[in-house]
Design a protein around this motif. Structure first.
Motif, PDB file in Angstrom:
ATOM      1  N   ASN A  99      44.029   1.478 174.437  1.00  0.00           N
ATOM      2  CA  ASN A  99      45.086   1.796 175.395  1.00  0.00           C
ATOM      3  C   ASN A  99      46.445   1.734 174.726  1.00  0.00           C
ATOM      4  OD1 ASN A  99      43.340   1.765 177.797  1.00  0.00           O
ATOM      5  ND2 ASN A  99      43.170  -0.419 177.351  1.00  0.00           N
ATOM      6  N   ILE A 100      47.385   2.527 175.247  1.00  0.00           N
ATOM      7  CA  ILE A 100      48.780   2.454 174.848  1.00  0.00           C
ATOM      8  C   ILE A 100      49.574   2.193 176.110  1.00  0.00           C
ATOM      9  CG2 ILE A 100      50.748   3.664 173.843  1.00  0.00           C
ATOM     10  CD1 ILE A 100      48.738   5.347 172.249  1.00  0.00           C
ATOM     11  N   VAL A 101      50.371   1.115 176.088  1.00  0.00           N
ATOM     12  CA  VAL A 101      51.117   0.708 177.274  1.00  0.00           C
ATOM     13  C   VAL A 101      52.594   0.602 176.908  1.00  0.00           C
ATOM     14  CG1 VAL A 101      51.438  -1.124 178.980  1.00  0.00           C
ATOM     15  CG2 VAL A 101      49.139  -0.562 178.166  1.00  0.00           C
ATOM     16  N   THR A 102      53.452   1.204 177.707  1.00  0.00           N
ATOM     17  CA  THR A 102      54.895   1.083 177.533  1.00  0.00           C
ATOM     18  C   THR A 102      55.431   0.154 178.608  1.00  0.00           C
ATOM     19  OG1 THR A 102      55.015   3.345 176.684  1.00  0.00           O
ATOM     20  CG2 THR A 102      57.074   2.354 177.426  1.00  0.00           C
ATOM     21  N   LEU A 103      56.198  -0.852 178.184  1.00  0.00           N
ATOM     22  CA  LEU A 103      56.788  -1.788 179.142  1.00  0.00           C
ATOM     23  C   LEU A 103      57.999  -2.452 178.506  1.00  0.00           C
ATOM     24  CD1 LEU A 103      54.451  -4.896 179.368  1.00  0.00           C
ATOM     25  CD2 LEU A 103      54.207  -3.136 177.686  1.00  0.00           C
ATOM     26  N   ASP A 104      58.800  -3.134 179.316  1.00  0.00           N
ATOM     27  CA  ASP A 104      59.978  -3.815 178.779  1.00  0.00           C
ATOM     28  C   ASP A 104      59.587  -5.220 178.322  1.00  0.00           C
ATOM     29  OD1 ASP A 104      59.862  -5.397 181.058  1.00  0.00           O
ATOM     30  OD2 ASP A 104      61.532  -4.387 182.035  1.00  0.00           O
ATOM     31  N   GLN A 105      60.517  -5.890 177.645  1.00  0.00           N
ATOM     32  CA  GLN A 105      60.241  -7.202 177.084  1.00  0.00           C
ATOM     33  C   GLN A 105      59.882  -8.230 178.156  1.00  0.00           C
ATOM     34  OE1 GLN A 105      60.227  -8.020 173.577  1.00  0.00           O
ATOM     35  NE2 GLN A 105      59.111  -9.723 174.463  1.00  0.00           N
ATOM     36  N   ALA A 106      60.560  -8.178 179.292  1.00  0.00           N
ATOM     37  CA  ALA A 106      60.293  -9.148 180.361  1.00  0.00           C
ATOM     38  C   ALA A 106      58.862  -9.023 180.874  1.00  0.00           C
ATOM     39  CB  ALA A 106      61.287  -8.947 181.506  1.00  0.00           C
ATOM     40  N   ALA A 107      58.378  -7.791 181.046  1.00  0.00           N
ATOM     41  CA  ALA A 107      57.011  -7.579 181.515  1.00  0.00           C
ATOM     42  C   ALA A 107      56.003  -7.999 180.444  1.00  0.00           C
ATOM     43  CB  ALA A 107      56.804  -6.116 181.897  1.00  0.00           C
ATOM     44  N   TYR A 108      56.318  -7.725 179.194  1.00  0.00           N
ATOM     45  CA  TYR A 108      55.421  -8.115 178.097  1.00  0.00           C
ATOM     46  C   TYR A 108      55.277  -9.636 178.024  1.00  0.00           C
ATOM     47  CZ  TYR A 108      53.453  -8.631 173.435  1.00  0.00           C
ATOM     48  OH  TYR A 108      52.656  -8.978 172.374  1.00  0.00           O
ATOM     49  N   LEU A 110      55.138 -11.689 180.344  1.00  0.00           N
ATOM     50  CA  LEU A 110      54.327 -12.207 181.432  1.00  0.00           C
ATOM     51  C   LEU A 110      52.820 -11.995 181.239  1.00  0.00           C
ATOM     52  CD1 LEU A 110      56.528 -11.074 184.461  1.00  0.00           C
ATOM     53  CD2 LEU A 110      56.380 -13.370 183.447  1.00  0.00           C
ATOM     54  N   LEU A 111      52.433 -11.218 180.240  1.00  0.00           N
ATOM     55  CA  LEU A 111      51.005 -10.926 180.097  1.00  0.00           C
ATOM     56  C   LEU A 111      50.407 -11.586 178.856  1.00  0.00           C
ATOM     57  CD1 LEU A 111      50.542  -8.535 177.746  1.00  0.00           C
ATOM     58  CD2 LEU A 111      51.605  -7.161 179.491  1.00  0.00           C
ATOM     59  N   THR A 112      49.096 -11.613 178.815  1.00  0.00           N
ATOM     60  CA  THR A 112      48.371 -12.056 177.637  1.00  0.00           C
ATOM     61  C   THR A 112      47.954 -10.804 176.872  1.00  0.00           C
ATOM     62  OG1 THR A 112      47.512 -13.971 178.837  1.00  0.00           O
ATOM     63  CG2 THR A 112      46.357 -13.338 176.805  1.00  0.00           C
ATOM     64  N   PRO A 113      48.500 -10.600 175.659  1.00  0.00           N
ATOM     65  CA  PRO A 113      48.217  -9.360 174.927  1.00  0.00           C
ATOM     66  C   PRO A 113      46.732  -9.190 174.607  1.00  0.00           C
ATOM     67  CG  PRO A 113      50.062 -10.533 173.960  1.00  0.00           C
ATOM     68  CD  PRO A 113      49.436 -11.457 174.954  1.00  0.00           C
ATOM     69  N   ASP A 114      46.286  -7.949 174.702  1.00  0.00           N
ATOM     70  CA  ASP A 114      44.920  -7.573 174.361  1.00  0.00           C
ATOM     71  C   ASP A 114      44.950  -6.954 172.966  1.00  0.00           C
ATOM     72  OD1 ASP A 114      42.293  -6.670 174.295  1.00  0.00           O
ATOM     73  OD2 ASP A 114      42.708  -4.911 175.524  1.00  0.00           O
ATOM     74  N   SER A 115      44.064  -7.367 172.074  1.00  0.00           N
ATOM     75  CA  SER A 115      44.087  -6.881 170.693  1.00  0.00           C
ATOM     76  C   SER A 115      43.744  -5.398 170.571  1.00  0.00           C
ATOM     77  CB  SER A 115      43.123  -7.703 169.831  1.00  0.00           C
ATOM     78  OG  SER A 115      41.799  -7.537 170.296  1.00  0.00           O
ATOM     79  N   ARG A 116      43.131  -4.809 171.577  1.00  0.00           N
ATOM     80  CA  ARG A 116      42.771  -3.385 171.526  1.00  0.00           C
ATOM     81  C   ARG A 116      43.781  -2.511 172.244  1.00  0.00           C
ATOM     82  NH1 ARG A 116      39.284  -1.395 168.332  1.00  0.00           N
ATOM     83  NH2 ARG A 116      38.751   0.179 169.835  1.00  0.00           N
ATOM     84  N   THR A 117      44.950  -3.078 172.603  1.00  0.00           N
ATOM     85  CA  THR A 117      45.994  -2.326 173.290  1.00  0.00           C
ATOM     86  C   THR A 117      47.245  -2.299 172.420  1.00  0.00           C
ATOM     87  OG1 THR A 117      45.139  -2.959 175.451  1.00  0.00           O
ATOM     88  CG2 THR A 117      47.420  -2.219 175.371  1.00  0.00           C
ATOM     89  N   LEU A 118      47.853  -1.103 172.303  1.00  0.00           N
ATOM     90  CA  LEU A 118      49.122  -0.951 171.590  1.00  0.00           C
ATOM     91  C   LEU A 118      50.230  -1.040 172.634  1.00  0.00           C
ATOM     92  CD1 LEU A 118      50.791  -0.259 169.069  1.00  0.00           C
ATOM     93  CD2 LEU A 118      50.437   2.146 169.640  1.00  0.00           C
ATOM     94  N   TYR A 119      51.122  -2.025 172.466  1.00  0.00           N
ATOM     95  CA  TYR A 119      52.226  -2.226 173.398  1.00  0.00           C
ATOM     96  C   TYR A 119      53.502  -1.658 172.785  1.00  0.00           C
ATOM     97  CZ  TYR A 119      49.008  -5.434 175.655  1.00  0.00           C
ATOM     98  OH  TYR A 119      47.923  -5.974 176.288  1.00  0.00           O
ATOM     99  N   ILE A 120      54.157  -0.780 173.528  1.00  0.00           N
ATOM    100  CA  ILE A 120      55.451  -0.234 173.124  1.00  0.00           C
ATOM    101  C   ILE A 120      56.495  -0.888 174.008  1.00  0.00           C
ATOM    102  CG2 ILE A 120      56.873   1.821 172.928  1.00  0.00           C
ATOM    103  CD1 ILE A 120      54.238   3.396 172.544  1.00  0.00           C
ATOM    104  N   ILE A 121      57.369  -1.690 173.406  1.00  0.00           N
ATOM    105  CA  ILE A 121      58.383  -2.435 174.139  1.00  0.00           C
ATOM    106  C   ILE A 121      59.668  -1.621 174.153  1.00  0.00           C
ATOM    107  CG2 ILE A 121      59.617  -4.627 174.329  1.00  0.00           C
ATOM    108  CD1 ILE A 121      56.522  -4.855 174.477  1.00  0.00           C
ATOM    109  N   THR A 122      60.155  -1.323 175.350  1.00  0.00           N
ATOM    110  CA  THR A 122      61.396  -0.555 175.485  1.00  0.00           C
ATOM    111  C   THR A 122      62.559  -1.516 175.738  1.00  0.00           C
ATOM    112  OG1 THR A 122      61.064  -0.308 177.863  1.00  0.00           O
ATOM    113  CG2 THR A 122      60.195   1.432 176.434  1.00  0.00           C
ATOM    114  N   ALA A 123      63.740  -1.032 175.451  1.00  0.00           N
ATOM    115  CA  ALA A 123      64.944  -1.869 175.632  1.00  0.00           C
ATOM    116  C   ALA A 123      65.384  -1.889 177.059  1.00  0.00           C
ATOM    117  CB  ALA A 123      66.073  -1.336 174.755  1.00  0.00           C
TER     118      ALA A 123
END
Length: 123
Positions: A99-108, A110-123
């Protein structure tokens, strides 16, 4: 005294023009073959492991490791060349992620990162 060469060499030999570079069967063999008059800072030396050597001294197969005289010409100055991976080598491939997920730093945060997901942190 140096001899100026205006154009390059066109050797038909399979061997290197500078025999000091090797390849050598081991690091110890390289050090013993190169006396202090043959060494200079920046001299690159190849050592081949897991290779077959014929009676003429030629290697077949094997794994090459590059060494260089760094900071001096003593045995201890012959160090392995370390190649740093570029940013392109570090990017994940599509087989690494589900999975590829785009979210801001505050939302990131709050979650427990999944090793099979690419997180794109926006400003």
């Amino acid at each position: 005294m140096a001899i100026d060469i205006i154009t390059g060499f066109n050797s038909s030999s399979r061997e290197s023009l500078d025999k000091r570079s090797g390849p050598y069967a081991s690091l110890a063999a390289a050090k013993s073959a190169l006396d202090s008059n043959s060494r200079f800072v920046g001299l690159k030396v190849l050592v081949v492991d897991n290779a077959t050597q014929d009676t003429a001294g030629n290697f077949t197969g094997g794994d090459l490791t590059e060494y260089v005289f760094e900071g001096g010409i003593a045995d201890a100055n012959l160090v392995e060349v370390v190649t740093l991976k570029s940013d392109l080598d570090l990017k994940p491939s599509s087989t690494d992620i589900d999975n590829i997920v785009t979210l801001d730093q505050a939302a990131y945060n709050l979650l427990t990162p999944d090793s099979r997901t690419l997180y794109i942190i926006t400003a």
